[in-house]
Design a protein around this motif. Structure first.
Motif, PDB file in Angstrom:
ATOM      1  N   LYS A  14       1.177   4.262  -9.856  1.00 29.85           N
ATOM      2  CA  LYS A  14       1.024   5.224 -11.176  1.00 29.85           C
ATOM      3  C   LYS A  14       2.520   5.289 -11.914  1.00 29.85           C
ATOM      4  O   LYS A  14       2.424   5.755 -12.986  1.00 29.85           O
ATOM      5  N   LEU A  15       3.510   4.681 -11.002  1.00 29.63           N
ATOM      6  CA  LEU A  15       4.821   4.671 -11.693  1.00 29.63           C
ATOM      7  C   LEU A  15       5.275   3.427 -11.662  1.00 29.63           C
ATOM      8  O   LEU A  15       5.246   2.805 -10.907  1.00 29.63           O
ATOM      9  N   ALA A  67       0.897  -1.300  -0.032  1.00 31.13           N
ATOM     10  CA  ALA A  67      -0.076  -0.012  -0.208  1.00 31.13           C
ATOM     11  C   ALA A  67       1.167   1.392  -0.061  1.00 31.13           C
ATOM     12  O   ALA A  67       0.345   2.532  -0.196  1.00 31.13           O
ATOM     13  N   TYR A  68       1.988   0.975   0.231  1.00 31.49           N
ATOM     14  CA  TYR A  68       3.057   2.134   0.398  1.00 31.49           C
ATOM     15  C   TYR A  68       3.643   2.673  -0.881  1.00 31.49           C
ATOM     16  O   TYR A  68       4.637   3.490  -0.849  1.00 31.49           O
ATOM     17  N   TYR A  96      13.674   4.193  -5.185  1.00 34.70           N
ATOM     18  CA  TYR A  96      12.555   4.177  -6.041  1.00 34.70           C
ATOM     19  C   TYR A  96      11.520   3.609  -5.260  1.00 34.70           C
ATOM     20  O   TYR A  96      11.548   2.574  -4.396  1.00 34.70           O
ATOM     21  N   ASN A  97      10.084   4.112  -5.332  1.00 38.22           N
ATOM     22  CA  ASN A  97       9.036   3.732  -4.577  1.00 38.22           C
ATOM     23  C   ASN A  97       7.852   3.551  -5.447  1.00 38.22           C
ATOM     24  O   ASN A  97       6.660   3.539  -4.967  1.00 38.22           O
ATOM     25  N   ASP A 147      17.315  -7.224 -11.946  1.00 33.64           N
ATOM     26  CA  ASP A 147      17.410  -5.736 -12.079  1.00 33.64           C
ATOM     27  C   ASP A 147      16.472  -5.278 -10.814  1.00 33.64           C
ATOM     28  O   ASP A 147      16.664  -3.979 -10.210  1.00 33.64           O
ATOM     29  N   ILE A 148      15.490  -5.675 -10.592  1.00 31.94           N
ATOM     30  CA  ILE A 148      14.503  -5.075  -9.414  1.00 31.94           C
ATOM     31  C   ILE A 148      15.382  -5.400  -8.149  1.00 31.94           C
ATOM     32  O   ILE A 148      15.466  -4.272  -7.393  1.00 31.94           O
ATOM     33  N   LEU A 149      16.021  -6.325  -8.018  1.00 33.93           N
ATOM     34  CA  LEU A 149      16.755  -6.487  -6.589  1.00 33.93           C
ATOM     35  C   LEU A 149      17.788  -5.373  -6.663  1.00 33.93           C
ATOM     36  O   LEU A 149      18.114  -4.535  -5.737  1.00 33.93           O
ATOM     37  N   ALA A 150      18.765  -4.945  -7.888  1.00 38.38           N
ATOM     38  CA  ALA A 150      19.641  -3.884  -7.683  1.00 38.38           C
ATOM     39  C   ALA A 150      18.902  -2.361  -7.725  1.00 38.38           C
ATOM     40  O   ALA A 150      19.509  -1.682  -6.737  1.00 38.38           O
TER      41      ALA A 150
END
Lengths: 201, 201
Positions: free
Chosen positions: A81-82, A76-77, A101-102, A91-94
Motif C-alpha cells: 500500500k506504500l 509477501a514481506y 524502506y519496505n 534509484d531503486i538500487l540506491a
C-alpha cells in the motif's frame, strides 16, 4: 589522430560514444580487447546484445526485472500500500541500499524535461494513477532528484493525485549527514531551516 | 550489491573486466546501454567482435593493419634501412604523433617479463633478426619503456644483434621537456648528467 586500421578506428568511435569514455580511453580499451582471447570478446559482445534485447520490465512497477513481476513486487514481506516513485531502476538500487524502506516502487522511466523533449506522456504516469485507484494505495512517496526537472515532475504528479484518496509525500531535503554547515549551499541550508523538525534525543 | 536482473548482473560482470572500469562505472554503462536504441547496441557488439576477429597484422612490422603490408611499410617516402623496435602498436601511434621519425617500425608484441610468463620466444625477435640480415638494415633504434622489463628486453635484443652489421641505438633518457629539475627522480637526473650532450644554442 591517425589509427593503425579502420577496425581500430571504428571500435574507438563506437566505444567513445559511451558516457564518460573519451577517445584516449576508448583506444586503450580497443588495444586491450585485441590482446584478449577471441572467446572473451565474443562473450562481452553477446552479453551486451542480450542485455538490450532480452531485458524484461516488471509489469507492476516498470523496473528492470528477470520476470514479468519483479522480486520486490512479488514479495509477501513488503507493504504493497506504500509506493515510492523514482526516475529509474538505479534509484531503486540506491534506496534498497539504505535498508530503510519496505514498500513497493514505481519507476517513471524518466522525468519531465521539455529541453530533452520528455513530456508526461512518455512516463508511466497513467499506470501510477491506475495503480493508486485500483490497488487502494495509501501513500505515494515522491523520491525524485532535487533539480528543476525533478521538482516539476513531483509537482505534476502531486496535482494528478490530488483528487484521489492517497497521501502524497516527498523525501526530506536538508543538509546531508556528515556535511559541514559552512559549506552547504544557501538554498539547501535555507530550506533545512524552514522545514526543521522536532529534535529527537 | 543486489542487481535488478541476471542480465544486468552479467553485463556489469563482463564490462568491469575491462581495465580501469569498476563495478560502479560498469553499472552506469549498463543502464546507459539499456536506454540506447537496439540498433546502436548491436552495432557496438558487432564492432567489438569484428575488431577481434578481423584485425590483420602487417607481415613486415607486425603492427595492427588493414592490409598484409601496412601503410608505413609500403610507403615510398620512408627510410626502410632504419627500424624502430617498439613493444606494441600503441607506441607507433605515440612516435608518429611526434612527426620526428621517418623510418620503419618493428612491433615485438610484448616485452620479456618472466613474472607474466613472457619469454623471448613469444616475441617477434626472430623476424627482427631475419629482417636485419635480409634487408640490410643500417640502424635499429630500441624504443622500449624505461622499466626493468624494457631494459632487459633491450639488452637481450642488443646481444642478439651484436654480431650483425647493424648499429643499435636507444631513445634518449633524461629529464622530460617542461619538467622541473627539483621534482625529477634521482635515477633519471643521475642518468641525464652521465649522458649529457653538447649544448646547442
Amino acid at each position: 589522430m591517425e589509427y593503425p586500421s579502420k577496425l581500430v578506428e571504428k571500435a574507438v568511435e563506437e566505444i567513445s560514444k559511451l558516457p564518460g569514455i573519451g577517445k584516449r580511453t576508448a583506444l586503450r580499451l580497443t588495444f586491450h580487447l585485441l590482446k584478449e582471447e577471441k572467446k572473451s570478446v565474443q562473450k562481452l559482445a553477446q552479453t551486451l546484445t542480450d542485455l538490450r534485447e532480452k531485458t524484461v520490465y516488471c509489469q507492476n512497477c516498470h523496473s528492470i526485472s528477470d520476470k514479468e513481476i519483479c522480486n520486490i513486487c512479488s514479495s509477501a514481506y513488503r507493504d504493497e500500500k506504500l509506493v515510492c516513485v523514482v526516475e529509474d531502476t538505479k534509484d531503486i538500487l540506491a534506496i534498497e541500499g539504505t535498508s530503510q524502506y519496505n514498500g513497493h516502487y514505481h519507476v517513471l522511466g524518466g522525468i519531465i524535461s521539455p529541453m530533452d523533449g520528455i513530456g508526461p506522456n512518455q512516463l508511466t504516469l497513467q499506470s501510477l494513477i491506475d495503480k493508486v485507484t485500483k490497488q487502494q494505495i495509501k501513500e505515494v512517496i515522491l523520491a525524485l532528484s532535487p533539480t528543476m526537472e525533478g521538482d516539476t515532475t513531483a509537482y505534476y504528479i502531486s496535482k494528478k493525485l490530488k483528487d484521489l484518496d492517497v497521501k502524497v509525500s516527498t523525501i526530506a531535503r536538508g543538509i546531508p549527514v556528515g556535511g559541514e554547515l559552512e559549506y552547504t549551499d544557501e538554498v539547501t541550508l535555507g530550506r533545512s531551516i524552514i522545514s526543521r523538525v522536532a529534535f529527537e534525543s
